[in-house]
Enzyme design. Sequence first.
Site, PDB file in Angstrom:
ATOM      1  N   ASP A 130       8.257 -88.251 -89.681  1.00 27.21           N
ATOM      2  CA  ASP A 130       8.031 -89.584 -89.130  1.00 27.21           C
ATOM      3  C   ASP A 130       8.512 -90.675 -90.096  1.00 27.21           C
ATOM      4  O   ASP A 130       7.812 -91.061 -91.039  1.00 27.21           O
ATOM      5  CB  ASP A 130       6.521 -89.708 -88.846  1.00 27.21           C
ATOM      6  CG  ASP A 130       6.162 -90.986 -88.129  1.00 27.21           C
ATOM      7  OD1 ASP A 130       6.970 -91.925 -88.121  1.00 27.21           O
ATOM      8  OD2 ASP A 130       5.047 -91.046 -87.585  1.00 27.21           O
ATOM      9  N   SER A 133       6.326 -93.880 -90.315  1.00 22.80           N
ATOM     10  CA  SER A 133       5.143 -93.769 -91.184  1.00 22.80           C
ATOM     11  C   SER A 133       5.539 -93.789 -92.655  1.00 22.80           C
ATOM     12  O   SER A 133       4.913 -94.485 -93.453  1.00 22.80           O
ATOM     13  CB  SER A 133       4.389 -92.464 -90.903  1.00 22.80           C
ATOM     14  OG  SER A 133       3.767 -92.531 -89.661  1.00 22.80           O
TER      15      SER A 133
HETATM   16  P1  NAD Z   1       2.841-100.507 -85.515  1.00 19.95           P
HETATM   17  O1  NAD Z   1       3.781-100.723 -86.645  1.00 19.95           O
HETATM   18  O2  NAD Z   1       3.391-100.406 -84.131  1.00 19.95           O
HETATM   19  O3  NAD Z   1       1.791-101.737 -85.498  1.00 19.95           O
HETATM   20  C1  NAD Z   1       1.064-102.094 -86.643  1.00 19.95           C
HETATM   21  C2  NAD Z   1      -0.342-102.417 -86.266  1.00 19.95           C
HETATM   22  O4  NAD Z   1      -0.396-103.699 -85.599  1.00 19.95           O
HETATM   23  C3  NAD Z   1      -1.001-101.421 -85.308  1.00 19.95           C
HETATM   24  O5  NAD Z   1      -2.142-100.869 -85.923  1.00 19.95           O
HETATM   25  C4  NAD Z   1      -1.361-102.274 -84.099  1.00 19.95           C
HETATM   26  O6  NAD Z   1      -2.565-101.866 -83.487  1.00 19.95           O
HETATM   27  C5  NAD Z   1      -1.495-103.646 -84.738  1.00 19.95           C
HETATM   28  N1  NAD Z   1      -1.477-104.789 -83.803  1.00 19.95           N
HETATM   29  C6  NAD Z   1      -0.710-105.008 -82.710  1.00 19.95           C
HETATM   30  N2  NAD Z   1      -1.028-106.181 -82.135  1.00 19.95           N
HETATM   31  C7  NAD Z   1      -1.999-106.735 -82.896  1.00 19.95           C
HETATM   32  C8  NAD Z   1      -2.731-107.948 -82.822  1.00 19.95           C
HETATM   33  N3  NAD Z   1      -2.533-108.848 -81.858  1.00 19.95           N
HETATM   34  N4  NAD Z   1      -3.654-108.184 -83.769  1.00 19.95           N
HETATM   35  C9  NAD Z   1      -3.884-107.291 -84.761  1.00 19.95           C
HETATM   36  N5  NAD Z   1      -3.226-106.132 -84.888  1.00 19.95           N
HETATM   37  C10 NAD Z   1      -2.295-105.853 -83.962  1.00 19.95           C
HETATM   38  O7  NAD Z   1       1.870 -99.298 -85.761  1.00 19.95           O
HETATM   39  P2  NAD Z   1       1.990 -98.058 -86.757  1.00 19.95           P
HETATM   40  O8  NAD Z   1       1.709 -98.454 -88.140  1.00 19.95           O
HETATM   41  O9  NAD Z   1       3.285 -97.410 -86.492  1.00 19.95           O
HETATM   42  O10 NAD Z   1       0.778 -97.143 -86.261  1.00 19.95           O
HETATM   43  C11 NAD Z   1       0.259 -97.202 -84.955  1.00 19.95           C
HETATM   44  C12 NAD Z   1      -0.743 -96.102 -84.743  1.00 19.95           C
HETATM   45  O11 NAD Z   1      -0.111 -94.831 -84.738  1.00 19.95           O
HETATM   46  C13 NAD Z   1      -1.838 -96.021 -85.743  1.00 19.95           C
HETATM   47  O12 NAD Z   1      -2.987 -95.708 -85.028  1.00 19.95           O
HETATM   48  C14 NAD Z   1      -1.478 -94.854 -86.592  1.00 19.95           C
HETATM   49  O13 NAD Z   1      -2.602 -94.291 -87.193  1.00 19.95           O
HETATM   50  C15 NAD Z   1      -0.862 -93.957 -85.558  1.00 19.95           C
HETATM   51  N6  NAD Z   1       0.027 -92.959 -86.143  1.00 19.95           N
HETATM   52  C16 NAD Z   1      -0.124 -91.650 -85.763  1.00 19.95           C
HETATM   53  C17 NAD Z   1       0.711 -90.692 -86.308  1.00 19.95           C
HETATM   54  C18 NAD Z   1       0.581 -89.238 -85.916  1.00 19.95           C
HETATM   55  O14 NAD Z   1       1.403 -88.476 -86.257  1.00 19.95           O
HETATM   56  N7  NAD Z   1      -0.422 -88.851 -85.204  1.00 19.95           N
HETATM   57  C19 NAD Z   1       1.678 -91.039 -87.200  1.00 19.95           C
HETATM   58  C20 NAD Z   1       1.810 -92.388 -87.548  1.00 19.95           C
HETATM   59  C21 NAD Z   1       0.976 -93.347 -87.003  1.00 19.95           C
END
Ligand code: NAD
Length: 382
Positions: A130, A133
Amino acid sequence: MSTTIMVRAEHAAGERRVSATPDSVKKLTAAGATVLVASGAGAGALLTDAMYEAAGARIVAPDEPHAADVYFHVRPLEPAEVAALPRGAVTIGTADPFTHPESVAAARDRGVTMLALDLLPRISRAQSMDVLSSQSFVAGYRLVTMAADAFGRMFPMSMTAAGTLAPTRVLVLGAGVAGLQAIATAKRLGAVVSANDVRAASADEVRSVGGTFIDLDLETADASGGYAKALGEDRARRQQELLTPHLVTSDIVITTAAVPGRAAPRLVTAQMLAGMRPGSVLVDLAAESGGNVEGSVPGERRAVEVAGGTATLIGARNIHSDLPVDASKLLGMNYANFLVPLLTDGTLALDFSDELVAGCALTHDGAVTQARIAELLEGAAR
Ligand code: NAD
């Protein structure tokens, strides 16, 4: 026949990362692939041609086309680069297709299979591949060091013979991978950290890295795949109102909020910014995608008038490249972890019934394979 992978030298200004490292080359060659590395491709990440050669790669001239089956890239490819690839080639890297749909169209027209690692489904099998990430992890750390550099105080509460220093209060808005790493980093430096996000799981995630979750009593906004969805206009305005008193009492604000495929949500308006204290610092990771903070400009650090002085507003730009050694180390392994399971005796055989391949394939056999991008391109052609 052994699949040949070409690792290009990134040419975007300021880009110091590379898509393979000697460690990842070892992994790829051990799986039977042949790896070509453009001379100097790793220089920005302190990786020399000799290191790649010792790991089993062949060094090739950087500015000439080289026949390969798979092309690794860090930054999205330009349409002209795609058009110059051999028909049937496979590209692997970050494609950012909503921002670069013309490169997807070029891959379709050239019969290139474009695999976008930034579209990989976020299932557990994909965690080691990923790129979003791994790069967000690096970015989250860097955001804090940028803020610390611009801030005129230390982070921890300190009791010294000469007096007591108050702790720095850091507010993180958006607690995804980058935000959580920013919370953990600021905490390690001794700051008092609070955070807000709109996903239901985020309160526990913030607490798990030592932050205090600010509950704004807004409905949560979860979309599929662990992502957030955009707030409606009313709720977005309400969020800004509810965040305002928290901004006023913060020394440093770090914003990382994003909604996939859309402009970054606006969390801090110019008016909210003007209410902050003199000396405070805001760093906006989303500056390149529309800005969480009104007025933030990618790559710029500027003084903003506030009552009694100025605050500093920093717009991030390609900040992963500020830590190219670690960013490349993680990227290289992401790419190898993705490709190696797709090789049989060193030969690539793409299985489109595999949800990882289907999930990240943008084009194949002259067609666009993701409905949303196909619609976008059709709309543009009309
Ligand atoms: P992203 O870069 O898309 O967004 C960053 C953050 O901004 C997110 O947490 C989102 O909820 C938040 N956000 C959006 N609108 C907002 C608002 N109006 N106010 C406040 N916050 C707001 O997200 P990301 O870092 O790529 O991660 C998203 C999710 O995916 C997380 O829950 C993460 O734990 C999960 N994830 C899972 C895996 C897996 O393999 N299972 C891997 C990576 C991330």
